[in-house]
Write an enzyme that holds these catalytic residues in place. Sequence first.
Site, PDB file in Angstrom:
ATOM      1  N   HIS A 184      11.162 -27.242  19.303  1.00  0.00           N
ATOM      2  CA  HIS A 184      11.720 -26.043  18.457  1.00  0.00           C
ATOM      3  C   HIS A 184      12.911 -26.089  18.152  1.00  0.00           C
ATOM      4  O   HIS A 184      13.478 -25.270  17.410  1.00  0.00           O
ATOM      5  CB  HIS A 184      11.055 -24.686  18.902  1.00  0.00           C
ATOM      6  CG  HIS A 184       9.642 -24.536  18.790  1.00  0.00           C
ATOM      7  ND1 HIS A 184       9.022 -23.764  18.172  1.00  0.00           N
ATOM      8  CD2 HIS A 184       8.508 -25.385  19.647  1.00  0.00           C
ATOM      9  CE1 HIS A 184       7.817 -23.855  18.272  1.00  0.00           C
ATOM     10  NE2 HIS A 184       7.353 -24.722  19.030  1.00  0.00           N
ATOM     11  N   ASP A 199      21.018 -24.242  15.064  1.00  0.00           N
ATOM     12  CA  ASP A 199      19.769 -23.612  15.361  1.00  0.00           C
ATOM     13  C   ASP A 199      18.590 -24.748  14.923  1.00  0.00           C
ATOM     14  O   ASP A 199      18.764 -25.402  13.727  1.00  0.00           O
ATOM     15  CB  ASP A 199      19.448 -22.459  14.325  1.00  0.00           C
ATOM     16  CG  ASP A 199      18.541 -21.496  15.361  1.00  0.00           C
ATOM     17  OD1 ASP A 199      17.869 -21.798  16.063  1.00  0.00           O
ATOM     18  OD2 ASP A 199      18.940 -20.236  14.977  1.00  0.00           O
TER      19      ASP A 199
HETATM   20  P1  ADP Z   1      14.905 -18.190  18.538  1.00  0.00           P
HETATM   21  O1  ADP Z   1      13.611 -18.700  18.738  1.00  0.00           O
HETATM   22  O2  ADP Z   1      15.962 -19.050  18.967  1.00  0.00           O
HETATM   23  O3  ADP Z   1      14.957 -16.963  19.421  1.00  0.00           O
HETATM   24  P2  ADP Z   1      14.282 -17.879  15.699  1.00  0.00           P
HETATM   25  O4  ADP Z   1      15.088 -17.145  14.761  1.00  0.00           O
HETATM   26  O5  ADP Z   1      13.370 -18.830  15.253  1.00  0.00           O
HETATM   27  O6  ADP Z   1      15.226 -17.953  16.865  1.00  0.00           O
HETATM   28  O7  ADP Z   1      12.962 -16.702  16.237  1.00  0.00           O
HETATM   29  C1  ADP Z   1      13.390 -15.234  16.761  1.00  0.00           C
HETATM   30  C2  ADP Z   1      12.007 -14.377  16.679  1.00  0.00           C
HETATM   31  O8  ADP Z   1      12.145 -13.364  17.441  1.00  0.00           O
HETATM   32  C3  ADP Z   1      11.791 -14.146  15.032  1.00  0.00           C
HETATM   33  O9  ADP Z   1      10.503 -14.078  14.964  1.00  0.00           O
HETATM   34  C4  ADP Z   1      12.362 -12.670  15.247  1.00  0.00           C
HETATM   35  O10 ADP Z   1      11.786 -11.625  14.462  1.00  0.00           O
HETATM   36  C5  ADP Z   1      12.236 -12.212  16.868  1.00  0.00           C
HETATM   37  N1  ADP Z   1      13.542 -11.322  17.253  1.00  0.00           N
HETATM   38  C6  ADP Z   1      14.588 -11.413  17.193  1.00  0.00           C
HETATM   39  N2  ADP Z   1      15.251 -10.458  17.616  1.00  0.00           N
HETATM   40  C7  ADP Z   1      14.148  -9.401  17.463  1.00  0.00           C
HETATM   41  C8  ADP Z   1      14.423  -8.279  18.125  1.00  0.00           C
HETATM   42  N3  ADP Z   1      15.352  -7.521  18.057  1.00  0.00           N
HETATM   43  N4  ADP Z   1      13.264  -7.539  17.732  1.00  0.00           N
HETATM   44  C9  ADP Z   1      12.004  -7.740  17.508  1.00  0.00           C
HETATM   45  N5  ADP Z   1      12.005  -9.142  17.176  1.00  0.00           N
HETATM   46  C10 ADP Z   1      13.112  -9.843  17.386  1.00  0.00           C
HETATM   47  O1  F6P Z   2      12.670 -21.328  20.193  1.00  0.00           O
HETATM   48  C1  F6P Z   2      13.350 -21.779  21.105  1.00  0.00           C
HETATM   49  C2  F6P Z   2      13.134 -20.829  22.419  1.00  0.00           C
HETATM   50  O2  F6P Z   2      13.480 -21.514  23.553  1.00  0.00           O
HETATM   51  C3  F6P Z   2      11.552 -20.907  22.555  1.00  0.00           C
HETATM   52  O3  F6P Z   2      10.926 -21.841  23.485  1.00  0.00           O
HETATM   53  C4  F6P Z   2      11.671 -19.557  23.285  1.00  0.00           C
HETATM   54  O4  F6P Z   2      10.337 -18.780  22.856  1.00  0.00           O
HETATM   55  C5  F6P Z   2      12.585 -18.544  22.510  1.00  0.00           C
HETATM   56  O5  F6P Z   2      13.821 -19.655  22.384  1.00  0.00           O
HETATM   57  C6  F6P Z   2      13.069 -17.475  23.540  1.00  0.00           C
HETATM   58  O6  F6P Z   2      13.607 -18.256  24.812  1.00  0.00           O
HETATM   59  P1  F6P Z   2      12.835 -17.777  26.240  1.00  0.00           P
HETATM   60  O7  F6P Z   2      11.544 -18.135  26.055  1.00  0.00           O
HETATM   61  O8  F6P Z   2      13.909 -18.452  27.274  1.00  0.00           O
HETATM   62  O9  F6P Z   2      13.122 -16.053  26.384  1.00  0.00           O
END
Ligand code: ADP
Ligand code: F6P
Length: 473
Positions: A159, A367
């Site tokens: 990812h 990212d």
């Molecule tokens: P990462 O996997 O690194 O966290 P992404 O942008 O790919 O980054 O995914 C983040 C996910 O978590 C998204 O689906 C987003 O809606 C969710 N998310 C992030 N911040 C919040 C929040 N404050 N409340 C609810 N969902 C959140």
């Molecule tokens: O998308 C990358 C990632 O490391 C996922 O594997 C994971 O669900 C998300 O970020 C949040 O991180 P964590 O599982 O360490 O809270």
Amino acid sequence: MSRLIVVSNRVPAPEPGTPPAGGLAVALSGAMKERGGIWFGWSGRTLPPGQDEPEAPELVESDGVTYGLLDLGERDLDDYYAGFSNRMLWPLFHYRMDLTEFTRVNLGGYYRVNRLFAKQLLPLIRPDDIIWVHDYHLIPLAAELRAAGLQNRIGFFLHIPFPPHDIFTVLPNHADIVRRLAAYDVVGFQTPPDVENFETYVRREGVGRRLPDGRFLVYGRAITVDDFPVGIETQVFATTAASANRHALVRRMRESLEGRKLLIGVDRLDYSKGIAQRIQAYETFLTLDEMWRGRCTYLQVTPKSRGEVPEYVAMEREVAELAGRVNGAHAELDWTPIRYVNRTVSRNTLAGLYRMAHVGLVTPLRDGMNLVAKEYVAAQDPEDPGVLLLSRFAGAACELEGALLTNPYDVDGTAGAIVRALEMPLDERQDRWRRMFERIRDRDVAWWRNNFLEALERPAPEATRPGKIAVVR
Ligand code: ADP
Ligand code: F6P
């Protein structure tokens, strides 16, 4: 159709309430909904002190999915999760060599927990199951399963970004990690540049090459390596956003804006997300362009993440201080420039907030994909869409060509892009949005899942059926 077994470090337990923030949990929840199967991984809980290993995974049935939940010991979590995964692989794969910490103890814990996952998973696997492993925590899992004699098709999806050769080779055990990656039948990355980085690595290290049929020969095994950009549940999210005004919190938020334009950032509290640089760019924008003072509000919704890792604790302090300083310097009695909130919100509320925002600020320093960018697009009103300001270093930039691209390291440039986004005429906004929406509608999370699983279920040509993989301990 074969039964699907998904394995990931984090598995959101099937409980009512707000799911955890994080792309993997959100994407896989969407992917598992229709197809069903087993979802196996860490429960998020710690074993009682003195107990090192769980006896067996807890099995919970919900909506056609069987959750196999493993509690992990404190030492395992320190070494494998907080240590090797989140203090070595995560910063390194996000191009942050300066933040890495490599120790043999953490590396040992990483391999140990992957062995534990294999041991606990094996009794659940039937001969015709297909197994789909997710993310950097579990790269060695297939090699462990193969060492136990498993012949099933096993796929892996990363990812996060796969870094360039010179960065990846900072990892002292890089060769062993790639050897273990070669135990999978399909290795999926988010974007074509990630595949290129992998190809350059195997070529320069002399451990593999691309075959004429497009697959890769790596450490003597023919495997499929390709990009499979992860998507979201686009239509569901768009529909949720269109009706989000029903929710009291969304309505209260709109009223509290008092006609000001909203800019929104939604990210886990993670240094890869460029939140500090974003706040600096917003401050520069406020000082550059007097006319916007008091006429816009920047909402940053940022749940705390990985609090057991020191770099995250330091960052939490840095961002809170920065937001406080900018507010102190620029706020008026009746206007707060930044609303900084450390919490998760429900999917309904999130969809409503995105739709209300004139600008979506998605400016990570690096990212893998960034699902927030896609969610922001999905949530927009087609008649009056907002503008996505997107870092060129997010994987999503490879797909969302209607976004306003920015370099987050260029604070002044990002400040200028904020002005451009806020002042963009309606026809340009509509044109940019339409192109992005079509892309995420056609390539949603079901497309991602089907595309990957098709590659995984495709039988390997006779001549290259998997041989035995040697696990180097
Ligand atoms: P990462 O996997 O690194 O966290 P992404 O942008 O790919 O980054 O995914 C983040 C996910 O978590 C998204 O689906 C987003 O809606 C969710 N998310 C992030 N911040 C919040 C929040 N404050 N409340 C609810 N969902 C959140
Ligand atoms: O998308 C990358 C990632 O490391 C996922 O594997 C994971 O669900 C998300 O970020 C949040 O991180 P964590 O599982 O360490 O809270």
